[in-house]
Scaffold this motif. Structure first.
Motif, PDB file in Angstrom:
ATOM      1  N   ALA A  97      63.637   4.227 -16.262  1.00 41.94           N
ATOM      2  CA  ALA A  97      64.129   4.918 -15.068  1.00 41.94           C
ATOM      3  C   ALA A  97      64.112   6.427 -15.290  1.00 41.94           C
ATOM      4  CB  ALA A  97      65.535   4.444 -14.724  1.00 41.94           C
ATOM      5  N   ILE A  98      64.453   6.849 -16.500  1.00 43.46           N
ATOM      6  CA  ILE A  98      64.413   8.281 -16.818  1.00 43.46           C
ATOM      7  C   ILE A  98      62.965   8.765 -16.841  1.00 43.46           C
ATOM      8  CG2 ILE A  98      64.981  10.003 -18.569  1.00 43.46           C
ATOM      9  CD1 ILE A  98      67.246   8.100 -19.497  1.00 43.46           C
ATOM     10  N   PHE A  99      62.114   8.012 -17.502  1.00 38.33           N
ATOM     11  CA  PHE A  99      60.707   8.403 -17.641  1.00 38.33           C
ATOM     12  C   PHE A  99      59.977   8.423 -16.299  1.00 38.33           C
ATOM     13  CE2 PHE A  99      56.276   6.951 -18.263  1.00 38.33           C
ATOM     14  CZ  PHE A  99      55.781   8.006 -19.017  1.00 38.33           C
ATOM     15  N   SER A 100      60.201   7.401 -15.494  1.00 37.43           N
ATOM     16  CA  SER A 100      59.391   7.235 -14.282  1.00 37.43           C
ATOM     17  C   SER A 100      59.793   8.156 -13.130  1.00 37.43           C
ATOM     18  CB  SER A 100      59.457   5.770 -13.813  1.00 37.43           C
ATOM     19  OG  SER A 100      60.786   5.405 -13.467  1.00 37.43           O
ATOM     20  N   GLN A 101      60.884   8.900 -13.269  1.00 35.81           N
ATOM     21  CA  GLN A 101      61.260   9.831 -12.200  1.00 35.81           C
ATOM     22  C   GLN A 101      60.415  11.102 -12.218  1.00 35.81           C
ATOM     23  OE1 GLN A 101      65.142  12.042 -12.852  1.00 35.81           O
ATOM     24  NE2 GLN A 101      65.249  10.647 -14.603  1.00 35.81           N
ATOM     25  N   TYR A 102      59.633  11.280 -13.300  1.00 39.63           N
ATOM     26  CA  TYR A 102      58.815  12.476 -13.431  1.00 39.63           C
ATOM     27  C   TYR A 102      57.340  12.161 -13.170  1.00 39.63           C
ATOM     28  CZ  TYR A 102      63.028  14.311 -15.593  1.00 39.63           C
ATOM     29  OH  TYR A 102      64.324  14.693 -15.825  1.00 39.63           O
ATOM     30  N   GLU A 103      56.629  13.168 -12.712  1.00 37.65           N
ATOM     31  CA  GLU A 103      55.185  13.046 -12.518  1.00 37.65           C
ATOM     32  C   GLU A 103      54.504  12.761 -13.865  1.00 37.65           C
ATOM     33  OE1 GLU A 103      51.539  12.908 -10.652  1.00 37.65           O
ATOM     34  OE2 GLU A 103      53.528  13.064  -9.714  1.00 37.65           O
ATOM     35  N   ALA A 104      54.995  13.436 -14.895  1.00 41.02           N
ATOM     36  CA  ALA A 104      54.456  13.226 -16.240  1.00 41.02           C
ATOM     37  C   ALA A 104      55.434  13.792 -17.259  1.00 41.02           C
ATOM     38  CB  ALA A 104      53.092  13.909 -16.390  1.00 41.02           C
ATOM     39  N   VAL A 105      55.405  13.218 -18.465  1.00 42.62           N
ATOM     40  CA  VAL A 105      56.127  13.766 -19.601  1.00 42.62           C
ATOM     41  C   VAL A 105      55.057  14.259 -20.561  1.00 42.62           C
ATOM     42  CG1 VAL A 105      57.676  13.300 -21.526  1.00 42.62           C
ATOM     43  CG2 VAL A 105      58.087  12.220 -19.299  1.00 42.62           C
ATOM     44  N   LEU A 106      55.087  15.539 -20.873  1.00 42.56           N
ATOM     45  CA  LEU A 106      53.990  16.174 -21.594  1.00 42.56           C
ATOM     46  C   LEU A 106      54.299  16.350 -23.076  1.00 42.56           C
ATOM     47  CD1 LEU A 106      53.156  18.944 -18.965  1.00 42.56           C
ATOM     48  CD2 LEU A 106      52.102  16.671 -19.210  1.00 42.56           C
ATOM     49  N   ASN A 107      53.356  15.911 -23.910  1.00 40.45           N
ATOM     50  CA  ASN A 107      53.454  16.128 -25.344  1.00 40.45           C
ATOM     51  C   ASN A 107      53.192  17.600 -25.656  1.00 40.45           C
ATOM     52  OD1 ASN A 107      53.904  13.368 -26.107  1.00 40.45           O
ATOM     53  ND2 ASN A 107      51.737  12.971 -25.647  1.00 40.45           N
ATOM     54  N   GLN A 108      53.410  17.973 -26.896  1.00 42.53           N
ATOM     55  CA  GLN A 108      53.245  19.372 -27.288  1.00 42.53           C
ATOM     56  C   GLN A 108      51.818  19.865 -27.064  1.00 42.53           C
ATOM     57  OE1 GLN A 108      54.687  20.115 -31.215  1.00 42.53           O
ATOM     58  NE2 GLN A 108      54.588  22.331 -31.024  1.00 42.53           N
ATOM     59  N   ASP A 109      50.821  18.957 -27.183  1.00 44.05           N
ATOM     60  CA  ASP A 109      49.424  19.354 -27.003  1.00 44.05           C
ATOM     61  C   ASP A 109      48.978  19.318 -25.542  1.00 44.05           C
ATOM     62  OD1 ASP A 109      49.284  16.664 -26.483  1.00 44.05           O
ATOM     63  OD2 ASP A 109      47.905  16.180 -28.114  1.00 44.05           O
ATOM     64  N   GLY A 110      49.928  19.020 -24.635  1.00 43.25           N
ATOM     65  CA  GLY A 110      49.608  18.997 -23.213  1.00 43.25           C
ATOM     66  C   GLY A 110      49.192  17.647 -22.677  1.00 43.25           C
ATOM     67  N   SER A 111      48.988  16.663 -23.556  1.00 45.16           N
ATOM     68  CA  SER A 111      48.633  15.323 -23.107  1.00 45.16           C
ATOM     69  C   SER A 111      49.850  14.606 -22.534  1.00 45.16           C
ATOM     70  CB  SER A 111      48.057  14.508 -24.269  1.00 45.16           C
ATOM     71  OG  SER A 111      49.026  14.355 -25.299  1.00 45.16           O
ATOM     72  N   CYS A 112      49.615  13.592 -21.725  1.00 49.48           N
ATOM     73  CA  CYS A 112      50.712  12.837 -21.108  1.00 49.48           C
ATOM     74  C   CYS A 112      51.254  11.786 -22.070  1.00 49.48           C
ATOM     75  CB  CYS A 112      50.224  12.159 -19.827  1.00 49.48           C
ATOM     76  SG  CYS A 112      49.802  13.308 -18.504  1.00 49.48           S
ATOM     77  N   MET A 113      52.536  11.710 -22.132  1.00 50.69           N
ATOM     78  CA  MET A 113      53.186  10.705 -22.962  1.00 50.69           C
ATOM     79  C   MET A 113      52.917   9.320 -22.379  1.00 50.69           C
ATOM     80  SD  MET A 113      57.212  10.658 -23.994  1.00 50.69           S
ATOM     81  CE  MET A 113      57.821   9.584 -25.296  1.00 50.69           C
ATOM     82  N   THR A 114      52.601   8.352 -23.239  1.00 47.66           N
ATOM     83  CA  THR A 114      52.282   7.003 -22.773  1.00 47.66           C
ATOM     84  C   THR A 114      53.534   6.137 -22.696  1.00 47.66           C
ATOM     85  OG1 THR A 114      51.903   6.132 -24.999  1.00 47.66           O
ATOM     86  CG2 THR A 114      50.020   7.179 -23.878  1.00 47.66           C
ATOM     87  N   VAL A 115      53.447   5.069 -21.924  1.00 50.22           N
ATOM     88  CA  VAL A 115      54.558   4.123 -21.823  1.00 50.22           C
ATOM     89  C   VAL A 115      54.845   3.495 -23.182  1.00 50.22           C
ATOM     90  CG1 VAL A 115      55.259   1.909 -20.833  1.00 50.22           C
ATOM     91  CG2 VAL A 115      54.228   3.646 -19.375  1.00 50.22           C
ATOM     92  N   HIS A 116      53.815   3.264 -23.965  1.00 52.36           N
ATOM     93  CA  HIS A 116      54.006   2.706 -25.309  1.00 52.36           C
ATOM     94  C   HIS A 116      54.923   3.592 -26.137  1.00 52.36           C
ATOM     95  CE1 HIS A 116      52.890   2.178 -29.603  1.00 52.36           C
ATOM     96  NE2 HIS A 116      52.931   0.893 -29.276  1.00 52.36           N
ATOM     97  N   ASP A 117      54.697   4.898 -26.077  1.00 53.80           N
ATOM     98  CA  ASP A 117      55.544   5.837 -26.819  1.00 53.80           C
ATOM     99  C   ASP A 117      56.976   5.838 -26.281  1.00 53.80           C
ATOM    100  OD1 ASP A 117      53.462   6.560 -28.456  1.00 53.80           O
ATOM    101  OD2 ASP A 117      52.934   8.351 -27.321  1.00 53.80           O
ATOM    102  N   VAL A 118      57.108   5.698 -24.957  1.00 51.55           N
ATOM    103  CA  VAL A 118      58.442   5.658 -24.352  1.00 51.55           C
ATOM    104  C   VAL A 118      59.211   4.439 -24.847  1.00 51.55           C
ATOM    105  CG1 VAL A 118      59.742   5.510 -22.203  1.00 51.55           C
ATOM    106  CG2 VAL A 118      57.666   6.876 -22.293  1.00 51.55           C
TER     107      VAL A 118
END
Length: 294
Positions: A97-118
């Motif tokens: 619920a926290i993760f999905s409220q955002y368009e994207a969660v960005l890693n330090q290198d600018g890539s999008c954080m994956t659901v697996h990582d969440v």
């Protein structure tokens, strides 16, 4: 799940654990099968949703997950708590619920954080919340938990136990005197609940670690039933919350190490926890009132 969230641009708005699995079904007999199905309530995510950095997401997860986990572990309005076997699955809801409220969660290198990582971070938040290091547990219990994580019920070197005990603020001799550890021949071993004395008297025990109380509770439940376990809880109501939290933690350790038989004992205790608390109230608490929410 990752494709589902990405394609439909939805956010998880609620989690509903539903007790759909009967303990009498063939699959459940003698197993740690799931006791509940967890329904995720989703809504379309607003188009103006923002993106955030991974570090900010992690901070938000640390702020909000403990309250969500407490609601699941504690139960509410007469409902039983989520069984340990279901906790990891149920915790996906509030975490996503926290993760999905955002368009994207960005890693330090600018890539999008994956659901697996969440999901990895959500599971880590469960471990951190239930950890005996959280401050709810005495030194002997912290030692026993750390030793159990490494050795289970098998023997380990006295030297390692001595170093660990000192680090936790206790001693091997002190844990032995508490009645939960066996020491001899340069080895130490935690006692299983079946090895605990049947004539144990809480009133005569000058120091009762939460670890010891929990395993006496399991022995009472297995040998004498819910009423007997409730009677024991009524004599130590201040330990109710730590007992429950430790049972969840030890179930998690057992599951991680694939100790199915040991995991079942902790899962079964939580499965009838509401009945045990009810029985303890019928007996009448001695000392402080039991502060548990149901």
């Amino acid at each position: 799940m990752e494709e589902f969230i990405g394609d439909i641009a939805c956010r998880i708005d609620g989690t509903w654990p539903v007790r759909t699995e009967g303990s009498g079904r063939i699959l459940a007999k003698g197993t740690n099968a799931l006791a509940s199905s967890v329904v995720l309530v989703c809504r379309r995510r607003p188009e103006e949703s923002e993106s955030i950095a991974r570090k900010e997401f992690q901070r938000q997860l640390r702020r909000e997950m403990p309250e969500a986990l407490e609601a699941m572990i504690g139960g509410s309005e007469g409902a039983s708590p989520i069984a340990p076997v279901d906790l990891a699955q149920a915790a996906i809801g509030p975490g996503m619920a926290i993760f999905s409220q955002y368009e994207a969660v960005l890693n330090q290198d600018g890539s999008c954080m994956t659901v697996h990582d969440v999901l990895i971070l959500i599971n880590r938040s469960i471990t951190e919340y239930l950890s005996p290091e959280s401050g709810s547990f005495d030194s002997d219990t912290q030692f026993c938990s750390a030793w159990f994580e490494q050795y289970g019920w098998t023997k380990g070197p006295f030297g390692e136990a001595d170093v660990l005990a000192r680090a936790k603020g206790t001693s091997v001799d002190g844990v032995v005197e508490a009645g939960v550890l066996e020491s001899g021949g340069g080895k130490v071993r935690l006692l299983k609940w079946k090895e605990y004395p049947t004539d144990w008297d809480l009133a005569q025990d000058e120091c009762t670690p939460v670890w010891e109380a929990l395993h006496h509770m399991i022995r009472r439940l297995n040998e004498d039933g819910e009423s007997a376990a409730g009677e024991l809880l009524a004599r130590m109501p201040e330990k109710g919350e730590p007992l429950r939290q430790l049972a969840y933690h030890l179930y998690t350790l057992c599951e991680r190490n694939r100790w199915a038989e040991d995991a079942r004992a902790y899962n079964e205790l939580i499965g009838v926890w509401h009945a045990i608390v009810t029985a303890s109230h019928e007996v009448g608490h001695k000392g402080e009132s039991l502060e548990l929410d149901f």
